[in-house]
Every structure is written in structure tokens, then in C-alpha cells.
Scaffold this active site. Sequence first.
Site, mmCIF file in Angstrom:
data_model
loop_
_atom_site.group_PDB
_atom_site.id
_atom_site.type_symbol
_atom_site.label_atom_id
_atom_site.label_comp_id
_atom_site.label_asym_id
_atom_site.label_seq_id
_atom_site.Cartn_x
_atom_site.Cartn_y
_atom_site.Cartn_z
ATOM 1 N N HIS A 298 -8.796 1.711 -10.555
ATOM 2 C CA HIS A 298 -7.754 1.564 -9.544
ATOM 3 C C HIS A 298 -6.386 1.360 -10.188
ATOM 4 O O HIS A 298 -6.284 0.989 -11.347
ATOM 5 C CB HIS A 298 -8.043 0.425 -8.554
ATOM 6 C CG HIS A 298 -8.164 -0.933 -9.177
ATOM 7 N ND1 HIS A 298 -9.367 -1.458 -9.591
ATOM 8 C CD2 HIS A 298 -7.234 -1.885 -9.450
ATOM 9 C CE1 HIS A 298 -9.170 -2.676 -10.088
ATOM 10 N NE2 HIS A 298 -7.885 -2.960 -10.026
ATOM 11 N N HIS B 265 -0.753 -3.429 -12.297
ATOM 12 C CA HIS B 265 -1.680 -3.130 -13.398
ATOM 13 C C HIS B 265 -2.482 -1.884 -13.084
ATOM 14 O O HIS B 265 -2.497 -1.404 -11.949
ATOM 15 C CB HIS B 265 -2.612 -4.316 -13.697
ATOM 16 C CG HIS B 265 -3.585 -4.669 -12.609
ATOM 17 N ND1 HIS B 265 -3.334 -5.628 -11.653
ATOM 18 C CD2 HIS B 265 -4.826 -4.207 -12.329
ATOM 19 C CE1 HIS B 265 -4.368 -5.735 -10.841
ATOM 20 N NE2 HIS B 265 -5.292 -4.880 -11.218
ATOM 21 N N GLU C 55 -6.308 -3.840 -16.892
ATOM 22 C CA GLU C 55 -7.538 -4.526 -16.502
ATOM 23 C C GLU C 55 -8.707 -3.673 -16.951
ATOM 24 O O GLU C 55 -8.676 -2.447 -16.777
ATOM 25 C CB GLU C 55 -7.567 -4.709 -14.974
ATOM 26 C CG GLU C 55 -8.826 -5.385 -14.444
ATOM 27 C CD GLU C 55 -8.829 -5.561 -12.924
ATOM 28 O OE1 GLU C 55 -8.048 -4.866 -12.227
ATOM 29 O OE2 GLU C 55 -9.608 -6.388 -12.442
HETATM 30 CO CO CO Z 1 -7.269 -4.898 -10.334
#
Ligand code: CO
Length: 134
Positions: free
Chosen positions: A7, A79, A130
Site C-alpha cells: 500500500h 509511507h 514499511e
Molecule cells: Co502502512
Amino acid sequence: MIGRLNHVAIAVPDLAAAVAQYRDTLGASVRPPQDEPDHGVTVVFIDLPNTKVELLHPLGDNSPIRGFLDKNPSGGIHHICYEVDDILAARDRLKAQGARVLGDGEPKIGAHGKPVLFLHPKDFTGTLVELEQA
Ligand code: CO
């Protein structure tokens, strides 16, 4: 080592407005909001055919995205999340190469119920990364 883009996370100052924009203006499939008290955020996932967008809104007084929104009052990309097969192996490899893992270096359970880690943006071309164990 990294796999699919899981994502892209966007911090938003007005969650309802962002949800309405993605749902109504962009015509995306938007999931219901999810409070993540352990992470200090409310999250809304938007399902796209090839990845997801994660809308992030501060939850509580010590939200880790509060400072980001103070610096970026209209919101912005916060992020990106890449999938890895083995998060501990990925962490150890990155640390051995000098990358900084945020927090205590131990994976935490993320918004999908899977272990995640964050890497210092200064080590990755100014982008908070991440890693999520797929
Ligand atoms: Co995230």
C-alpha cells in the site's frame, strides 16, 4: 528481497473528506474506518486492482502522524509498504547493511494483522518504508 507494493499511505487532515473524495470523485472501493489505538491512527483502506491506498488520520494525543500533518497541513504521502516473505530475515539483512529500523527493532502487528517494521526515511531516499510480512 522486497516483493509487491502492499500500500501507499496518505496522511489526511479530514478523514471524512478524503473518504468522500476517493469514493465519490475517484470512484474507488473504500473500506470502513478502523481505529488502531496501538499505532495512534484511524485507517481507511481503499482497494485498487493492483494495490491499496491507506488513508491515515491521527487518533489520540500522541499520534505519530501529528507532526507530519503539522508540517503538511493539507496532507501528503506518509509511507509506502513493501511485502517481504520473512520480516526477521529482512530486518537482519537491512541492519547488517546499515539501515536503521525504527522503534525497538521488533516487528509490531500492523493494520492487516501481520508483522510490520518501519525503516528510517533518511536511509531510503527520504521515504518512510514499511515492511509487512506477506
Ligand atoms: Co502502512
